[in-house]
Write a protein that holds these residues in place. Structure first.
Motif, PDB file in Angstrom:
ATOM      1  N   ALA A   1       0.844  -1.213   0.000  1.00  0.00           N
ATOM      2  CA  ALA A   1       0.000   0.000   0.000  1.00  0.00           C
ATOM      3  C   ALA A   1       0.875   1.257   0.000  1.00  0.00           C
ATOM      4  O   ALA A   1       0.566   2.239  -0.688  1.00  0.00           O
ATOM      5  N   ASP A   2       1.978   1.224   0.744  1.00  0.00           N
ATOM      6  CA  ASP A   2       2.889   2.385   0.761  1.00  0.00           C
ATOM      7  C   ASP A   2       3.509   2.594  -0.618  1.00  0.00           C
ATOM      8  O   ASP A   2       3.601   3.720  -1.114  1.00  0.00           O
ATOM      9  N   LEU A   3       3.924   1.489  -1.224  1.00  0.00           N
ATOM     10  CA  LEU A   3       4.552   1.568  -2.556  1.00  0.00           C
ATOM     11  C   LEU A   3       3.582   2.182  -3.567  1.00  0.00           C
ATOM     12  O   LEU A   3       3.932   3.090  -4.324  1.00  0.00           O
ATOM     13  N   LYS A   4       2.349   1.711  -3.543  1.00  0.00           N
ATOM     14  CA  LYS A   4       1.366   2.211  -4.520  1.00  0.00           C
ATOM     15  C   LYS A   4       1.065   3.682  -4.268  1.00  0.00           C
ATOM     16  O   LYS A   4       0.908   4.468  -5.198  1.00  0.00           O
ATOM     17  N   MET A   5       0.962   4.046  -2.985  1.00  0.00           N
ATOM     18  CA  MET A   5       0.713   5.459  -2.679  1.00  0.00           C
ATOM     19  C   MET A   5       1.880   6.314  -3.194  1.00  0.00           C
ATOM     20  O   MET A   5       1.664   7.340  -3.844  1.00  0.00           O
TER      21      MET A   5
END
Ligand SMILES: Cc1cc2nc3c(=O)[nH]c(=O)nc-3n(C[C@H](O)[C@H](O)[C@H](O)COP(=O)(O)OP(=O)(O)OC[C@H]3O[C@@H](n4cnc5c(N)ncnc54)[C@H](O)[C@@H]3O)c2cc1C
Length: 386
Positions: free
Chosen positions: A265-269
């Motif tokens: 989720a952090d990567l996509k954000m």
């Protein structure tokens, strides 16, 4: 738009105008889209707070105002109970009698029923089950601790509200979409619109089926414009646990993959924020400097199981999404999972159309302001077909 083209039409509604906003939402809910994005065809928010977020009362007023402004021919309290194809059209059975039409637009909504996993039935009988359709406020739950299952927009908002009311709250987290409320001084949804992401068409998206089934972003519309991600909830004392995987002998079992879920989720954000930065550079937009956010903190020893029978947890809130209800549709256009098969809103049956589904024709179709462009395209097709 049908009226503008002199196409005779009627709108059948089982309740009242804006029924889902009147009947199926909790007390404190506000839109997570800013007022500037509250738009319907030829009609937009006119107030003094374009960056604010409407309460449910305001949303109902807004939609009522739109219906009045176009003198929409709505027949309220008319539930469609059966639709079948007939020669040159569709036969519609309603709670107020039958009618026939040459063309039909299915605009019955994407969120008619809360989706609750079958695991529910394995829970101890002492547990109260609540869906977002039943939930009104923290007082509407039995006293005691609450397990909120699902950490998308609904789950994070309800976990936050329940924790603030003084409850012990556990939040079970699976795949999720993390977003900050504001980025470089502007609302994150302003960026989605201005950078053109929301206008991406369904036929330009690599895996549109997956995109259509993505969870909603972790966002809340509040006057304080707060970011409501897992770090914020953790700081408030919400206990974060993994995906609810099983129920055995009165215990809920959670999967242990939190670190991976958070990293993804952090990567996509961050990728999304980078794409905003690139667009802002290209378009020479005046905004404050780029920001990066603290990675989602992984709990030291996340709990893998929870005793549901010892009375500490009294209720479970199933914030596990919603699905449409097509039980009334007797036309062979659903797939094996009961999803309506369509190509950008054009359904594979003569002059049958859909509106108001996630990413129907564009990324923004999921939201209220997506209706304008979608309706224009769908009505164009419908007019040609007639
Ligand atoms: C909890 C929640 C929060 C949301 N927050 C936002 C937000 O902040 N911003 C945003 O832009 N979007 C938000 N959305 C999405 C928003 O609800 C949709 O974009 C919008 O409601 C789509 O409008 P619609 O008219 O297509 O569907 P709906 O609003 O669902 O309306 C469908 C209508 O069809 C009626 N109906 C259904 N079945 C029948 C039948 N058999 N016979 C007759 N009538 C029937 C229903 O009563 C209802 O009035 C949210 C959705 C949910 C569930």
């Amino acid at each position: 738009m049908l009226g503008e083209r002199s196409i005779e039409h009627v709108v059948l509604e089982r309740g009242e105008v804006a029924n889902s906003w009147r009947r199926e939402r909790w007390d404190s809910l506000r839109l997570l889209t800013p007022n500037s994005q509250s738009r319907l065809p030829g009609y937009r928010y006119q107030g003094a707070d374009p960056d604010g977020f409407m309460t449910m009362r305001e949303v109902i007023g807004f939609i009522d105002g739109f219906a009045a402004s176009i003198a929409a021919p709505v027949r309220t309290h008319t539930e469609v109970t059966h639709v079948r194809p007939v020669e040159d059209g569709y036969r519609i059975v309603t709670s107020q009698g039958e009618l026939q039409c040459r063309s039909l637009v299915i605009a019955s909504g994407a969120c008619n029923v809360p989706s609750v996993p079958a695991l529910r039935d394995a829970m101890p009988s002492s547990i109260a089950h609540v869906t977002p359709f039943d939930y009104r406020n923290p007082q509407s739950l039995p006293g005691g601790g609450v397990l909120v299952v699902g950490a998308s927009a609904t789950g994070v908002q309800l976990a936050d509200e329940l924790r603030r009311s003084g409850r012990r709250v556990l939040l079970s987290v699976g795949e999720h979409v993390r977003l900050p409320r504001t980025y470089r001084g502007r609302d994150v949804l302003w960026w989605m619109e201005a950078s053109g992401i929301w206008n991406q068409r369904y036929d330009e998206i690599d895996d549109v089926e997956r995109a259509r089934n993505l969870p909603s972003p972790q966002l809340v519309g509040s006057p304080q414009r707060t970011t409501l991600d897992l770090n914020a909830l953790n700081a408030q004392g919400v206990e974060i646990v993994g995906r609810l995987a099983a129920v055995r002998d009165g215990r809920a079992l959670f999967s242990g993959g939190l670190r991976n879920q958070f990293a993804l989720a952090d990567l996509k954000m961050n990728r999304l924020l980078e794409s905003f930065d690139e667009w802002a550079d290209r378009a020479s937009v005046e905004v404050s400097p780029p920001e990066r956010f603290e990675p989602t903190r992984v709990p030291n020893a996340p709990r893998l199981s929870l005793d549901l029978a010892n009375g500490e947890i009294r209720s479970i809130v199933w914030a596990t999404g919603f699905r449409p209800d097509y039980r009334w549709l007797d036309v062979p256009v659903l797939d094996r999972k009961g999803r309506l098969q369509h190509e950008g809103g054009v359904v594979a049956s003569p002059r049958l159309y859909a509106m108001g589904l996630p990413m129907l024709r564009r990324r923004k179709s999921t939201f209220i302001h997506g209706a304008e462009d979608d309706a224009r395209d769908v009505v164009e097709h419908l007019a040609q077909a007639l």
